[in-house]
Design a protein around this motif. Structure first.
Motif, PDB file in Angstrom:
ATOM      1  N   CYS A 135      61.832 -43.434   5.782  1.00  0.00           N
ATOM      2  CA  CYS A 135      60.869 -43.121   4.882  1.00  0.00           C
ATOM      3  C   CYS A 135      60.512 -44.361   4.237  1.00  0.00           C
ATOM      4  CB  CYS A 135      60.937 -41.996   3.872  1.00  0.00           C
ATOM      5  SG  CYS A 135      62.244 -42.436   2.776  1.00  0.00           S
ATOM      6  N   GLY A 136      61.305 -45.587   4.179  1.00  0.00           N
ATOM      7  CA  GLY A 136      60.931 -46.655   3.396  1.00  0.00           C
ATOM      8  C   GLY A 136      61.579 -46.662   2.079  1.00  0.00           C
ATOM      9  N   SER A 137      62.280 -45.672   1.596  1.00  0.00           N
ATOM     10  CA  SER A 137      62.805 -45.655   0.153  1.00  0.00           C
ATOM     11  C   SER A 137      63.953 -46.560   0.134  1.00  0.00           C
ATOM     12  CB  SER A 137      63.115 -44.165  -0.312  1.00  0.00           C
ATOM     13  OG  SER A 137      61.974 -43.615  -0.288  1.00  0.00           O
ATOM     14  N   LEU A 138      64.496 -46.899  -1.158  1.00  0.00           N
ATOM     15  CA  LEU A 138      65.664 -47.590  -1.377  1.00  0.00           C
ATOM     16  C   LEU A 138      66.810 -46.809  -0.847  1.00  0.00           C
ATOM     17  CD1 LEU A 138      64.979 -49.408  -4.783  1.00  0.00           C
ATOM     18  CD2 LEU A 138      65.555 -50.533  -2.733  1.00  0.00           C
ATOM     19  N   THR A 139      67.754 -47.453  -0.445  1.00  0.00           N
ATOM     20  CA  THR A 139      69.206 -46.728  -0.137  1.00  0.00           C
ATOM     21  C   THR A 139      70.194 -47.122  -1.178  1.00  0.00           C
ATOM     22  OG1 THR A 139      69.852 -48.385   1.536  1.00  0.00           O
ATOM     23  CG2 THR A 139      68.470 -46.477   2.534  1.00  0.00           C
ATOM     24  N   TYR A 140      71.162 -46.416  -1.196  1.00  0.00           N
ATOM     25  CA  TYR A 140      72.296 -46.741  -1.921  1.00  0.00           C
ATOM     26  C   TYR A 140      73.686 -46.451  -1.140  1.00  0.00           C
ATOM     27  CZ  TYR A 140      72.559 -41.629  -3.123  1.00  0.00           C
ATOM     28  OH  TYR A 140      72.877 -40.434  -3.002  1.00  0.00           O
ATOM     29  N   SER A 141      74.548 -47.007  -1.623  1.00  0.00           N
ATOM     30  CA  SER A 141      75.996 -47.222  -1.019  1.00  0.00           C
ATOM     31  C   SER A 141      76.478 -45.957  -1.331  1.00  0.00           C
ATOM     32  CB  SER A 141      76.692 -48.467  -1.317  1.00  0.00           C
ATOM     33  OG  SER A 141      77.974 -48.534  -0.682  1.00  0.00           O
ATOM     34  N   THR A 142      77.158 -45.078  -0.335  1.00  0.00           N
ATOM     35  CA  THR A 142      78.328 -44.239  -0.749  1.00  0.00           C
ATOM     36  C   THR A 142      79.577 -44.478   0.046  1.00  0.00           C
ATOM     37  OG1 THR A 142      78.355 -42.114  -0.986  1.00  0.00           O
ATOM     38  CG2 THR A 142      77.063 -42.784   0.946  1.00  0.00           C
ATOM     39  N   ALA A 143      80.361 -43.568   0.137  1.00  0.00           N
ATOM     40  CA  ALA A 143      81.488 -43.466   1.222  1.00  0.00           C
ATOM     41  C   ALA A 143      82.028 -45.047   1.162  1.00  0.00           C
ATOM     42  CB  ALA A 143      81.164 -43.252   2.395  1.00  0.00           C
ATOM     43  N   ALA A 144      82.318 -45.490   0.025  1.00  0.00           N
ATOM     44  CA  ALA A 144      82.879 -46.744  -0.269  1.00  0.00           C
ATOM     45  C   ALA A 144      82.413 -47.888   0.543  1.00  0.00           C
ATOM     46  CB  ALA A 144      84.464 -46.698   0.007  1.00  0.00           C
TER      47      ALA A 144
END
Length: 307
Positions: A135-144
């Motif tokens: 979708c082009g939205s920002l992603t964020y880091s998860t699962a270390a």
């Protein structure tokens, strides 16, 4: 085992989603931190040891880092990687230097090379997947640092590190092997045939296709040899040995600058007179050539290259 395969860590993938546990490991007095900046690895002076920063040394770096990844643990020692698109010079710790791992790998202990390669691959993936491909939205880091999640509630997709599969093959016929070169390589350097796996292909089909496309050579047998992590930036090299039907060549000069058959005697002569170069000794390409070359004859390829 090939270079970059000697990772000593237990990855402990099951604890990555536990943010409290990750915080505890990050603050652990024995925690060690690797730093990657724009695909360069932080090493000690003279590039003979990795820079394993203690956690307290890395606090200022962590506050500015764009990526933090838990790599795993060795015994009681947790390892993390900090990533930067470009490390600000003011943050570069004294007595350390940034180097391209491909240029210095042979100077480092094999386990350290494997850890640095792992860290490099994870940082590269995180820095280049800041936006959701759906979708082009920002992603964020998860699962270390091992998952990137879309920030859009409507999408909320989870994205995982990718590994691009490539085949690499030593083709022989009688007392000769087939080697080729790219225009951008050092003068005189030849290596084995390689290429990426395409959708809907088996690995063996990719081997046969790449041999045919690049050199016009047909194969009568294909056998698995070994594999090598190759995070430059995100590949796994799957190595094979193959036997050609004959030595007829139709080189695709759009793909390669040259390809030719080399007997062992020609390889010896070329290395001794300086007209031939082998691929880097940490590469699976060198390993494939070496294992074929060393089957017979009075010379060992590694000794010839060192000489």
């Amino acid at each position: 085992m090939n270079y970059f395969s000697h990772n000593p860590l237990n990855r402990f993938s099951e604890i990555r989603p536990d943010t409290a546990k990750m915080g505890e490991l990050w603050r652990h007095e024995q925690a060690r931190v690797l730093v990657v900046s724009n695909n360069l690895s932080l090493l000690q002076a003279e590039a003979r040891e990795a820079a394993f920063l203690q956690q307290q040394e890395a606090v200022a770096l962590a506050n500015q880092a764009e990526v933090r990844v838990y790599l795993g643990s060795e015994g009681e020692v947790p390892y993390f990687a900090l990533g930067f698109a470009g490390l600000p010079p003011a943050l570069l710790p004294e007595a350390y230097e940034l180097h391209d791992l491909r240029q210095v790998a042979l100077q480092l202990p094999q386990e350290q090379s494997a850890l640095l390669a792992y860290a490099r691959g994870m940082v590269h993936w995180n820095l280049r997947h800041l936006y959701c491909p759906d979708c082009g939205s920002l992603t964020y880091s998860t699962a270390a640092g091992h998952v990137r999640q879309c920030s859009s509630e409507a999408c909320n997709k989870h994205h995982f590190p990718r590994t691009d599969t490539a085949i690499i093959v030593l083709i022989s016929e009688g007392d000769a092997c087939l080697l080729g070169r790219q225009k951008v390589w050092q003068p005189g350097m030849y290596a084995v045939i390689a290429g990426f796996l395409e959708p809907g292909e088996t690995l063996e089909q990719a081997v046969a296709r790449e041999a045919e496309e690049e050199t016009g050579v047909s194969l009568q047998s294909i056998a698995y040899h070994s594999s090598q992590p190759w995070p430059f930036p995100s590949s796994i090299m799957v190595g094979f040995q193959a036997v050609a039907v004959n030595r007829e060549l139709q080189v695709n000069y759009d793909e390669m600058e040259d390809a030719r058959w080399f007997t062992r005697e020609q390889i010896v002569a070329g290395l001794q007179n300086g007209t031939l170069r082998m691929p880097p000794q940490f590469s699976i390409s060198f390993r494939l050539i070496r294992d074929w070359f060393n089957q017979t004859g009075a010379y060992k390829l590694e000794e010839l290259v060192s000489a």
